[in-house]
Design a protein around this motif. Structure first.
Motif, mmCIF file in Angstrom:
data_model
loop_
_atom_site.group_PDB
_atom_site.id
_atom_site.type_symbol
_atom_site.label_atom_id
_atom_site.label_comp_id
_atom_site.label_asym_id
_atom_site.label_seq_id
_atom_site.Cartn_x
_atom_site.Cartn_y
_atom_site.Cartn_z
ATOM 1 N N ALA A 91 0.739 -1.344 0.008
ATOM 2 C CA ALA A 91 0.046 0.012 0.167
ATOM 3 C C ALA A 91 0.763 1.305 -0.065
ATOM 4 O O ALA A 91 2.048 1.368 0.542
ATOM 5 C CB ALA A 91 -0.877 -0.057 0.965
ATOM 6 N N PRO A 127 -1.644 5.263 4.898
ATOM 7 C CA PRO A 127 -3.176 4.548 4.530
ATOM 8 C C PRO A 127 -4.177 5.508 4.811
ATOM 9 O O PRO A 127 -4.088 6.238 5.669
ATOM 10 C CB PRO A 127 -3.126 3.344 5.349
ATOM 11 C CG PRO A 127 -2.232 3.581 6.676
ATOM 12 C CD PRO A 127 -1.079 4.424 5.936
ATOM 13 N N GLU A 128 -5.410 5.239 4.007
ATOM 14 C CA GLU A 128 -6.669 5.883 4.645
ATOM 15 C C GLU A 128 -7.006 5.482 5.927
ATOM 16 O O GLU A 128 -7.118 4.423 6.243
ATOM 17 C CB GLU A 128 -7.647 5.714 3.689
ATOM 18 C CG GLU A 128 -9.067 6.096 3.814
ATOM 19 C CD GLU A 128 -10.435 5.709 2.941
ATOM 20 O OE1 GLU A 128 -11.427 5.749 3.251
ATOM 21 O OE2 GLU A 128 -9.817 4.884 1.975
ATOM 22 N N VAL A 142 -6.879 1.458 5.676
ATOM 23 C CA VAL A 142 -7.104 1.021 4.391
ATOM 24 C C VAL A 142 -6.104 1.318 3.428
ATOM 25 O O VAL A 142 -5.435 2.487 3.189
ATOM 26 C CB VAL A 142 -8.599 1.477 3.840
ATOM 27 C CG1 VAL A 142 -8.755 0.895 2.456
ATOM 28 C CG2 VAL A 142 -9.639 1.478 4.788
ATOM 29 N N HIS A 166 -4.386 1.248 -0.146
ATOM 30 C CA HIS A 166 -4.596 1.461 -1.485
ATOM 31 C C HIS A 166 -3.370 1.166 -2.360
ATOM 32 O O HIS A 166 -2.190 1.608 -1.847
ATOM 33 C CB HIS A 166 -5.132 2.790 -1.943
ATOM 34 C CG HIS A 166 -6.416 3.100 -1.421
ATOM 35 N ND1 HIS A 166 -7.494 2.799 -1.953
ATOM 36 C CD2 HIS A 166 -6.893 3.741 -0.119
ATOM 37 C CE1 HIS A 166 -8.730 3.189 -1.029
ATOM 38 N NE2 HIS A 166 -8.113 3.765 0.070
ATOM 39 N N ASP A 185 -2.733 3.390 -7.879
ATOM 40 C CA ASP A 185 -4.105 3.518 -8.326
ATOM 41 C C ASP A 185 -4.933 3.420 -7.067
ATOM 42 O O ASP A 185 -4.426 3.349 -5.874
ATOM 43 C CB ASP A 185 -4.694 2.622 -9.252
ATOM 44 C CG ASP A 185 -4.701 1.013 -8.744
ATOM 45 O OD1 ASP A 185 -4.912 0.637 -7.787
ATOM 46 O OD2 ASP A 185 -4.228 0.273 -9.862
ATOM 47 N N ASP A 186 -6.188 3.393 -6.796
ATOM 48 C CA ASP A 186 -7.007 3.393 -5.767
ATOM 49 C C ASP A 186 -7.475 2.209 -5.255
ATOM 50 O O ASP A 186 -8.264 1.933 -4.406
ATOM 51 C CB ASP A 186 -8.118 4.471 -5.851
ATOM 52 C CG ASP A 186 -7.751 5.873 -5.731
ATOM 53 O OD1 ASP A 186 -6.622 5.867 -5.173
ATOM 54 O OD2 ASP A 186 -8.421 6.656 -6.526
ATOM 55 N N LYS A 187 -6.946 1.138 -6.054
ATOM 56 C CA LYS A 187 -7.365 -0.303 -5.794
ATOM 57 C C LYS A 187 -7.281 -0.513 -4.217
ATOM 58 O O LYS A 187 -6.075 -0.446 -3.831
ATOM 59 C CB LYS A 187 -6.708 -1.398 -6.549
ATOM 60 C CG LYS A 187 -7.217 -2.778 -6.436
ATOM 61 C CD LYS A 187 -6.334 -3.796 -7.324
ATOM 62 C CE LYS A 187 -6.646 -5.254 -6.852
ATOM 63 N NZ LYS A 187 -6.096 -6.272 -7.789
ATOM 64 N N ILE A 188 -8.151 -1.489 -3.557
ATOM 65 C CA ILE A 188 -7.566 -1.569 -2.205
ATOM 66 C C ILE A 188 -6.760 -2.897 -2.009
ATOM 67 O O ILE A 188 -7.268 -3.971 -2.891
ATOM 68 C CB ILE A 188 -9.115 -1.757 -1.337
ATOM 69 C CG1 ILE A 188 -9.629 -0.396 -1.320
ATOM 70 C CG2 ILE A 188 -8.767 -2.401 0.101
ATOM 71 C CD1 ILE A 188 -10.952 -0.609 -0.538
ATOM 72 N N TYR A 194 -6.015 -4.194 4.622
ATOM 73 C CA TYR A 194 -6.942 -3.278 5.668
ATOM 74 C C TYR A 194 -5.874 -3.909 7.024
ATOM 75 O O TYR A 194 -5.213 -4.749 6.881
ATOM 76 C CB TYR A 194 -8.319 -3.790 6.045
ATOM 77 C CG TYR A 194 -9.016 -3.805 4.852
ATOM 78 C CD1 TYR A 194 -9.745 -2.687 4.505
ATOM 79 C CD2 TYR A 194 -9.304 -4.936 3.851
ATOM 80 C CE1 TYR A 194 -10.681 -2.576 3.639
ATOM 81 C CE2 TYR A 194 -10.386 -4.916 2.865
ATOM 82 C CZ TYR A 194 -11.102 -3.589 2.705
ATOM 83 O OH TYR A 194 -11.800 -3.801 1.558
#
Length: 226
Positions: A52, A56-57, A69, A71, A75-78, A81
């Motif tokens: 990631a 992280p978010e 989270v 990513h 890109d924004d693909k997860i 977690y």
């Protein structure tokens, strides 16, 4: 002065001085402790969410916990977690940062807080030495040995690639499909396993995954004890 009055006054003064010293020490170290814990969290997130982009978010959960989270870097693909789970150990509350992929398979764990018995419970964070005592002494006196990359404690590495139904503590050393307990530290080993389960449970509830493939009976399976 009457002895019955003198001694209580002396004890009271000593207590006041000790309390003031503790308060002063706490005030001096409080911010440093916060900074150290923040550093441990940042390093832990990089370990448990290796694919990631950082940071992280962050999402706040209803119980006050934070869900991280991860990513993808491009890109924004997860890609994963993470959150912190906790459980009571032998002499302290153990807090473990746990990272999972979207299928709820453990990527890695990082023990953030523990104050277990020195020499026993602390082995959850122990990394075996790879240098002889003579090599270590040589390094102290200007040796130019190659810097070693960070290594993961063997106990923690057992969690990699496991799903919730495989988080079962066993006495058998070297078990590949379960978690081998630390000899002489059953309670601490169990607490780490429970903390990891706690974290995965929080993540599954937060993202509505239901992807662990483990029913409640497996998740609550009784672990072997000494």
């Amino acid at each position: 002065m009457n002895e019955r009055v003198k001694y209580p006054i002396v004890i009271a003064v000593i207590c006041l001085i000790a309390a003031a010293a503790l308060a002063f020490t706490y005030a001096l170290t409080r911010e440093r402790i916060k900074v150290a814990k923040k550093g441990d969290l940042v390093a832990g997130l990089a370990k448990v969410l290796p694919d990631a982009k950082m940071p992280p978010e962050e999402r706040q959960l209803s119980d006050g916990a934070t869900l991280y989270v991860g990513h993808a870097k491009n890109d924004d693909k997860i890609v994963g977690y993470a959150t912190i789970g906790s459980a009571q150990g032998y002499s302290s509350r153990i807090k473990v940062l746990v990272g999972v992929d979207p299928q709820m398979t453990v990527v890695a764990i990082s023990i953030l807080e523990q104050n277990e018995t020195p020499g026993l419970g602390e082995r959850t964070k122990e990394v075996p030495a790879t240098k002889s005592i003579w090599q270590a002494i040589g390094d102290l006196f200007g040796g130019e040995g190659e810097a070693e990359p960070p290594r993961e404690p063997p106990f923690q590495s057992q969690f990699r690639g496991k799903r919730l139904d495989q988080l079962v503590l066993v006495k058998d050393q070297g078990a590949t499909d379960k978690i081998s307990q630390l000899t002489g530290a059953t309670i601490t080993s169990r607490a780490v396993v429970d903390a990891v389960k706690d974290a995965i449970g929080k993540i599954e509830r937060a993202v509505g995954a239901g992807a662990s493939g483990a029913d409640s009976q497996c998740a609550d399976e009784t672990m072997n004890e000494e």
